[in-house]
Design an enzyme around this catalytic site. Structure first.
Site, PDB file in Angstrom:
ATOM      1  N   GLU A   1      -3.419  -9.142   3.207  1.00 42.70           N
ATOM      2  CA  GLU A   1      -2.951  -9.485   4.376  1.00 42.70           C
ATOM      3  C   GLU A   1      -4.248  -9.216   5.314  1.00 42.70           C
ATOM      4  O   GLU A   1      -4.188  -9.841   6.615  1.00 42.70           O
ATOM      5  CB  GLU A   1      -1.868  -8.675   4.990  1.00 42.70           C
ATOM      6  CG  GLU A   1      -1.785  -7.481   5.604  1.00 42.70           C
ATOM      7  CD  GLU A   1      -2.152  -6.467   4.337  1.00 42.70           C
ATOM      8  OE1 GLU A   1      -1.954  -5.261   4.907  1.00 42.70           O
ATOM      9  OE2 GLU A   1      -2.038  -6.847   3.403  1.00 42.70           O
TER      10      GLU A   1
ATOM     11  N   HIS B   1      -4.807  -4.935   0.355  1.00 40.02           N
ATOM     12  CA  HIS B   1      -4.446  -5.423   1.476  1.00 40.02           C
ATOM     13  C   HIS B   1      -4.729  -6.850   1.682  1.00 40.02           C
ATOM     14  O   HIS B   1      -5.710  -7.034   2.489  1.00 40.02           O
ATOM     15  CB  HIS B   1      -5.061  -4.540   2.632  1.00 40.02           C
ATOM     16  CG  HIS B   1      -4.539  -2.904   2.938  1.00 40.02           C
ATOM     17  ND1 HIS B   1      -3.456  -2.915   3.567  1.00 40.02           N
ATOM     18  CD2 HIS B   1      -4.941  -1.916   2.461  1.00 40.02           C
ATOM     19  CE1 HIS B   1      -2.960  -1.679   3.437  1.00 40.02           C
ATOM     20  NE2 HIS B   1      -3.979  -1.045   2.958  1.00 40.02           N
TER      21      HIS B   1
ATOM     22  N   SER C   1      -8.089   0.042   0.932  1.00 39.62           N
ATOM     23  CA  SER C   1      -8.353   0.919   1.930  1.00 39.62           C
ATOM     24  C   SER C   1      -7.347   2.037   1.654  1.00 39.62           C
ATOM     25  O   SER C   1      -6.538   2.104   2.400  1.00 39.62           O
ATOM     26  CB  SER C   1      -8.262   0.528   3.354  1.00 39.62           C
ATOM     27  OG  SER C   1      -8.791   1.507   4.242  1.00 39.62           O
TER      28      SER C   1
ATOM     29  N   LYS D   1     -12.531   7.591  -1.149  1.00 35.36           N
ATOM     30  CA  LYS D   1     -12.004   6.677  -0.596  1.00 35.36           C
ATOM     31  C   LYS D   1     -12.161   5.300  -1.491  1.00 35.36           C
ATOM     32  O   LYS D   1     -13.281   5.123  -1.416  1.00 35.36           O
ATOM     33  CB  LYS D   1     -12.005   6.427   0.971  1.00 35.36           C
ATOM     34  CG  LYS D   1     -11.050   5.440   1.485  1.00 35.36           C
ATOM     35  CD  LYS D   1     -11.165   5.556   2.993  1.00 35.36           C
ATOM     36  CE  LYS D   1     -10.204   4.602   3.764  1.00 35.36           C
ATOM     37  NZ  LYS D   1     -10.346   4.240   5.182  1.00 35.36           N
TER      38      LYS D   1
ATOM     39  N   ARG E   1     -14.115   2.388  13.762  1.00 34.66           N
ATOM     40  CA  ARG E   1     -13.582   3.663  14.179  1.00 34.66           C
ATOM     41  C   ARG E   1     -14.012   4.758  13.234  1.00 34.66           C
ATOM     42  O   ARG E   1     -13.852   5.845  13.906  1.00 34.66           O
ATOM     43  CB  ARG E   1     -11.760   3.274  13.515  1.00 34.66           C
ATOM     44  CG  ARG E   1     -10.826   4.654  13.857  1.00 34.66           C
ATOM     45  CD  ARG E   1      -9.651   4.493  12.999  1.00 34.66           C
ATOM     46  NE  ARG E   1      -9.817   4.587  11.459  1.00 34.66           N
ATOM     47  CZ  ARG E   1      -9.075   4.057  10.448  1.00 34.66           C
ATOM     48  NH1 ARG E   1      -7.981   3.215  10.839  1.00 34.66           N
ATOM     49  NH2 ARG E   1      -9.491   3.923   9.384  1.00 34.66           N
TER      50      ARG E   1
ATOM     51  N   CYS F   1       0.759  -1.219   0.044  1.00 41.88           N
ATOM     52  CA  CYS F   1      -0.027   0.212  -0.001  1.00 41.88           C
ATOM     53  C   CYS F   1       0.673   1.149   0.218  1.00 41.88           C
ATOM     54  O   CYS F   1       1.627   1.575  -0.860  1.00 41.88           O
ATOM     55  CB  CYS F   1      -0.998  -0.069   1.132  1.00 41.88           C
ATOM     56  SG  CYS F   1      -2.253   1.048   1.085  1.00 41.88           S
TER      57      CYS F   1
END
Length: 357
Positions: free
Chosen positions: A241, A239, A196, A167, A253, A146
């Site tokens: 992972e 991502h 993300s 985003k 969040r 990323c």
């Protein structure tokens, strides 16, 4: 692990054409089979430091049940840390000086939080360049995740990331473009990857810099690309992972930031992640949060456990396959001395013999 072509069976040649790793007997005899040492440059903020460790350790450990892996986490002292994270780093992490002295077979570089649009102004910029430059000359292959991808593309290839209109957040379908490349051999040709990020490096930018795009999404853009030599630098924009609940944690969040007044709009759902029933539950929760704020009351907690039980993971198996391929390729060409880059006879400009350097 790869098959050794110990005779002239035509199947060996056919499998090679399909991208399968087939070793010549002479090459196999000269391999020095040993443990592999992988560095993990963890630049993530305190709240995600340990979770990021677990995610990458898990992928590495699951990639091969025969080989032995030693993972060496380290970070950059220029990154600001709180007392708890600083104590964790001091107790469990190695210094870059120690990493450099001992050597590595492979290196993974995580993303990081940034404070502004210009990566060159971030505190990690110069020390990250030092690590990447050292790794290029001394480590078999480096995998950038990323934001690390964006940073390396800027300082090594002259390509700056570009701000997206919104985003790029969610789980997106991808397809393999280079099916014979050993990194994506024998993985699904279509698979999902979480993303993300607010910024992007386009297909045209990767190709214009001489890199090779291996995996791409019509919605999310390039996920996986490799350096001009085909292997020494591997780039993720997504991502793979991520845990099943990682995007849920991010959504929670952002809801908390809205409730605290840190963002003006209620966060949207990550794309292609929550099911219909889950979205209905979360829409009801949103109404309760907004009503509580309007009435000056404490907002209700997000029903995280209820939501987590309904989530599906549609990316981990393929991520495990790609990392397994990466580790297997490193095993084949790394030097028996981890302070040196390649075994004898490997061309640094074309380490996999793909003639793409």
């Amino acid at each position: 692990m790869p098959i050794v072509a110990h005779n002239d069976l035509p199947t060996f040649a056919r499998l090679r054409e399909e991208g399968q790793q087939i070793l010549d007997p002479d090459f196999a005899l000269h391999q020095d089979i040993r443990e592999l040492h992988i560095g993990l440059l963890n630049m993530m903020p305190d709240a995600a430091l340990a979770a990021t460790e677990r995610q990458f350790f898990r992928l590495i450990g699951e990639s091969n049940q025969i080989a032995q892996f030693y993972v060496h986490p380290f970070t950059l002292k220029e990154l600001e840390r709180g007392p708890e994270a600083r104590a964790h780093v001091e107790r469990y992490y190695q210094s870059f000086d120690q990493i450099r002295a001992d050597g590595l077979d492979a290196l993974i570089i995580t993303g990081a939080n940034v404070t502004g649009p210009d990566l060159a102004l971030e505190p990690f910029w110069e020390p990250l360049i030092e690590v990447v430059d050292w790794a290029y000359d001394n480590v078999c292959s480096t995998l950038c995740s990323c934001l690390a991808t964006h940073a390396v593309m800027q300082f090594r290839y002259g390509e700056r990331r570009r701000r997206l209109p919104a985003k790029r957040w969610g789980v997106f379908p991808h397809r393999v473009l280079a099916r014979t490349h050993p990194l994506v051999a024998d993985v699904n040709t279509c698979f999902d990857v979480p993303h993300s990020r607010f910024n992007d490096i386009s297909h045209a930018q990767f190709v214009g810099a001489g890199l090779h795009v291996l995996v791409e999404s019509e919605e999310a853009g390039v996920h996986l690309a490799v350096s001009p030599d085909g292997f020494r630098q591997v780039f993720f924009q997504g991502h793979p992972e991520y845990d099943t609940i990682s995007l849920l944690k991010e959504y929670k969040r952002e809801v908390g930031r809205f409730a605290a007044g840190a963002r003006s709009d209620y966060p949207p759902f990550p794309d292609n992640y929550f099911g219909l029933q889950t979205r209905a539950i979360l829409n009801e929760h949103r109404e309760c949060v907004i009503r509580a704020l309007d009435q000056g009351r404490k907002p209700p907690e997000l029903p995280e456990r209820l939501i987590a039980a309904a989530l599906h993971n549609t990316w981990h198996d393929t991520a495990e396959g790609v990392i397994g391929n990466w580790m297997g390729l490193i095993y084949q060409i790394t030097h028996h001395d981890r302070r040196q880059t390649f075994m004898a006879g490997i061309d640094p400009n074309d380490p996999l013999g793909l003639c793409c350097g």
